[in-house]
Design an enzyme around this catalytic site. Structure first.
Site, PDB file in Angstrom:
ATOM      1  N   ALA A  34       0.827  -1.203   0.000  1.00  0.00           N
ATOM      2  CA  ALA A  34       0.000   0.000   0.000  1.00  0.00           C
ATOM      3  C   ALA A  34       0.865   1.259   0.000  1.00  0.00           C
ATOM      4  O   ALA A  34       0.613   2.208  -0.759  1.00  0.00           O
ATOM      5  CB  ALA A  34      -0.945   0.004   1.200  1.00  0.00           C
ATOM      6  N   LYS A  53       9.839   1.516   8.891  1.00  0.00           N
ATOM      7  CA  LYS A  53      10.152   1.352  10.311  1.00  0.00           C
ATOM      8  C   LYS A  53      11.428   0.536  10.514  1.00  0.00           C
ATOM      9  O   LYS A  53      12.204   0.795  11.422  1.00  0.00           O
ATOM     10  CB  LYS A  53       8.973   0.691  11.006  1.00  0.00           C
ATOM     11  N   GLY A  67      -1.045 -14.834  -2.513  1.00  0.00           N
ATOM     12  CA  GLY A  67      -1.050 -14.132  -3.787  1.00  0.00           C
ATOM     13  C   GLY A  67      -2.022 -12.979  -3.824  1.00  0.00           C
ATOM     14  O   GLY A  67      -2.433 -12.447  -2.789  1.00  0.00           O
ATOM     15  N   GLU A 132      -8.186 -20.287  -3.176  1.00  0.00           N
ATOM     16  CA  GLU A 132      -8.093 -20.240  -1.723  1.00  0.00           C
ATOM     17  C   GLU A 132      -9.486 -20.229  -1.114  1.00  0.00           C
ATOM     18  O   GLU A 132     -10.501 -20.238  -1.813  1.00  0.00           O
ATOM     19  CB  GLU A 132      -7.262 -19.029  -1.279  1.00  0.00           C
ATOM     20  N   HIS A 254      -5.586 -16.668  10.958  1.00  0.00           N
ATOM     21  CA  HIS A 254      -5.310 -17.614   9.880  1.00  0.00           C
ATOM     22  C   HIS A 254      -5.393 -19.027  10.432  1.00  0.00           C
ATOM     23  O   HIS A 254      -4.832 -19.319  11.495  1.00  0.00           O
ATOM     24  CB  HIS A 254      -3.930 -17.364   9.279  1.00  0.00           C
ATOM     25  N   ARG A 300     -12.182 -18.129   6.311  1.00  0.00           N
ATOM     26  CA  ARG A 300     -11.167 -18.316   7.344  1.00  0.00           C
ATOM     27  C   ARG A 300     -11.719 -18.334   8.760  1.00  0.00           C
ATOM     28  O   ARG A 300     -11.224 -19.073   9.612  1.00  0.00           O
ATOM     29  CB  ARG A 300     -10.097 -17.227   7.221  1.00  0.00           C
ATOM     30  N   HIS A 361      -3.659 -12.940  12.236  1.00  0.00           N
ATOM     31  CA  HIS A 361      -3.120 -12.770  10.891  1.00  0.00           C
ATOM     32  C   HIS A 361      -3.367 -11.391  10.291  1.00  0.00           C
ATOM     33  O   HIS A 361      -2.466 -10.802   9.708  1.00  0.00           O
ATOM     34  CB  HIS A 361      -3.740 -13.833   9.990  1.00  0.00           C
ATOM     35  N   ARG A 396     -12.006 -10.973   6.153  1.00  0.00           N
ATOM     36  CA  ARG A 396     -11.393 -10.769   4.833  1.00  0.00           C
ATOM     37  C   ARG A 396     -11.404 -12.038   4.000  1.00  0.00           C
ATOM     38  O   ARG A 396     -11.054 -13.114   4.485  1.00  0.00           O
ATOM     39  CB  ARG A 396      -9.950 -10.286   5.005  1.00  0.00           C
TER      40      ARG A 396
END
Length: 557
Positions: A34, A53, A67, A132, A254, A300, A361, A396
């Site tokens: 990002a 950082k 991916g 996935e 995760h 998930r 995660h 997500r």
């Protein structure tokens, strides 16, 4: 938020006029996908400084295995990707945002290819696509098998190095965002940041526009897939500056992390299940077949809870990933990094079951932004995991994170031109006057260790109101003897940031008296239609502000 967390505007005392001064048009805090996308986009109209950082390539992006989810195959559809994103988000995704980001994905992928991104290809030369959890189609673009994030980071870092309008400051820690202290229309405008570099010490970086792209906060949990830098600094800085933070209760866990006693945790990509691996208990039973119609490829949150319940049931204390039927040659070709990782522990995926457990995660919530990445603070933008765009909702969809970083980073870099062109004169006189505390000081390593353990046990995959109340009381105690202190190193600053963000996650989880997506309450196991809304938290306000989910505007007949 308890008053203890509202007392401090800045972490350290300083007078801006007495510190070294650096000037730029746009300051980008963060060096993941990002941040680098934002920097490249902003460099088209402005001079840019990127803060890393740590090293430039130490980020959640570089650690990503799976991916980028994007519709690039003729047999796939944008509507399918949108629908599955909405389903994973459990009713809390903002559909116009979902559509905008997903529709922009293919173009951003093509731009990456032009930059030299080495996506894997099949024997015919076509892009090789994986699948996935939660996705019906093969739409995951990957590189170097299971090292997509590393390949993406290196591609973008090389591209940034070619930009003569972008400067990179690595190993540079951002302590706080600077805001205009004067009254009037410009009050509260973001003016840059105060930073610390091991060699140069404290510095003020004045910027006409500031873009937060500092990533997530997985290190708040004892078990996490995130690198050491993911301590929630950007969210904490934004909160202290007055930005709204939303959906903080939705931390995604995760399902599959290599779990070997005494060893550090390492992600086993969801793409392994996409290639056909099973989740089995000690008796080698595929328990996910009884949980969800998609079995191992369910969203998930569902898979992580199912694994957690197997582990805590007392009957099947261990859970394994079974990839033996995939075969050594195919597994090694598709997942060379994971194969090498397993070999270090004398595990052969073609012969052995792989011991796994869930781990923290991804933060679905973050700094609330509009469709142009603008926060409620003039001059401050946010993108990537530090931001809450409305794409992910309560959970997500796999591989949507790199997609979001690419698209929203690009949008933030373009949108900040408005702040650059309308900027107020710099520098300004800013004074942070903090008196030394007369309270005793707690041992920071003890606070950090206990904080991470408590978050994992009580604000993790499953939560309850009584436990959340207890954790809130712990935060008040820690804060009383830690947040009032003045530290002169990043260890202390990170702990203060983690205390603030951990307390916000706990408060948000206690507020949401339902179970939705990644947030599961054992005392409220069902979703509540009346809570289909975003909860926002802001410095100085003790109660949540609620915002409606942004649904499509009905067509006028």
């Amino acid at each position: 938020m308890h008053a203890i967390f509202e007392d401090r505007r800045y972490l350290i005392p300083f007078r801006s006029a007495l510190l070294p001064q650096i000037f730029t048009d746009v300051l980008v805090v963060g060096s993941g996908v990002a941040g680098l996308s934002a920097a490249m986009s902003a460099s088209a109209h402005s001079d840019v400084i990127v803060l890393a950082k740590s090293a430039m390539d130490l980020s959640n992006t570089a650690w990503a295995q799976g991916g980028i989810a994007a519709v690039v195959d003729e047999g796939d559809t944008t509507d399918s990707h949108i629908r599955e994103t909405l389903e994973a988000g459990a009713g809390l995704c903002d559909e116009p945002v979902v559509r905008r980001i997903i529709e922009a994905g293919p173009e951003r992928v093509q731009q990456l290819i032009k930059m030299g991104m080495p996506f894997d290809r099949d024997e015919s030369g076509a892009l090789a696509l994986g699948r996935e959890g939660g996705q019906s189609a093969h739409r995951i673009l990957h590189a170097d098998g299971d090292a997509t994030g590393h390949a993406l980071a290196q591609t973008m870092i090389r591209a940034i190095a070619r930009h003569d309008r972008v400067r990179v400051f690595d190993h540079c820690f951002a302590l706080d965002l600077l805001t205009d202290p004067s009254p009037g229309e410009t009050g509260g405008r973001c003016l840059g940041a105060i930073t610390h570099h091991p060699k140069y010490g404290l510095q003020v970086i004045w910027a006409k526009a500031t873009i937060l792209a500092s990533g997530g906060c997985g290190q708040i949990y004892r078990e996490t897939t995130n690198p050491p830098v993911a301590t929630g600094d950007g969210m904490a800085m934004a909160y202290r500056a007055g930005a709204k933070l939303a959906d903080m209760e939705f931390v995604q866990f995760h399902p599959t992390v290599l779990y070997i006693a005494g060893a550090s945790r390492a992600l086993i990509s969801e793409a392994v299940r996409g290639e056909g691996a099973y989740l089995v208990d000690r008796r080698e039973r595929r328990f996910m077949l009884d949980v969800h119609e998609l079995a191992e490829l369910a969203p998930r949150d569902i898979v992580a809870r199912a694994i957690n319940r197997q582990i805590t049931s007392g009957i099947d204390a261990s859970v394994y990933l079974d990839a033996r039927h995939i075969g050594r040659e195919r597994f090694t070709a598709r997942f060379p990094g994971i194969t090498a990782l397993l070999a270090r522990f004398d595990l052969d995926p073609s012969q052995d079951l792989i011991p796994i457990r869930p781990a923290a995660h991804y933060m679905c919530g973050g700094v609330w932004v509009d469709e142009q990445a603008r926060t409620n603070i003039p001059g401050l933008y946010a993108c990537g995991e530090v931001a809450c765009t409305g794409l992910h909702g309560a959970n997500r969809l796999a591989s949507n994170s790199l997609l979001e970083g690419l698209v929203c980073g690009n949008e933030a870099g373009a949108a900040c031109h408005e702040s650059v062109s309308q900027a107020v004169p710099l520098p300004m006189k800013i004074v942070s006057d903090i008196r030394p505390s007369d309270r005793s000081e707690l041992d920071l390593p003890d606070v950090l260790s206990t904080l991470r353990s408590v978050m994992w046990r009580h604000v993790g995959i499953e939560r309850s109101g009584s436990q959340l109340e207890d954790v809130s009381e712990m935060y008040e105690f820690w804060a009383r003897y830690t947040l009032d202190k003045i530290f002169d190193d990043r260890t202390g600053w990170q702990v203060q940031n983690m205390l603030l963000i951990g307390a916000l996650i706990t408060q948000a989880a206690n507020w949401r008296t339902e179970s939705r997506g990644a947030h599961y309450r054992t005392d409220f196991p069902h979703d509540d239609p009346n809570l289909r809304m975003h909860a926002c938290w802001q410095h100085g306000l003790s109660e949540a502000q609620t915002l409606p989910v942004r649904d499509p505007i009905p067509a006028v007949s």
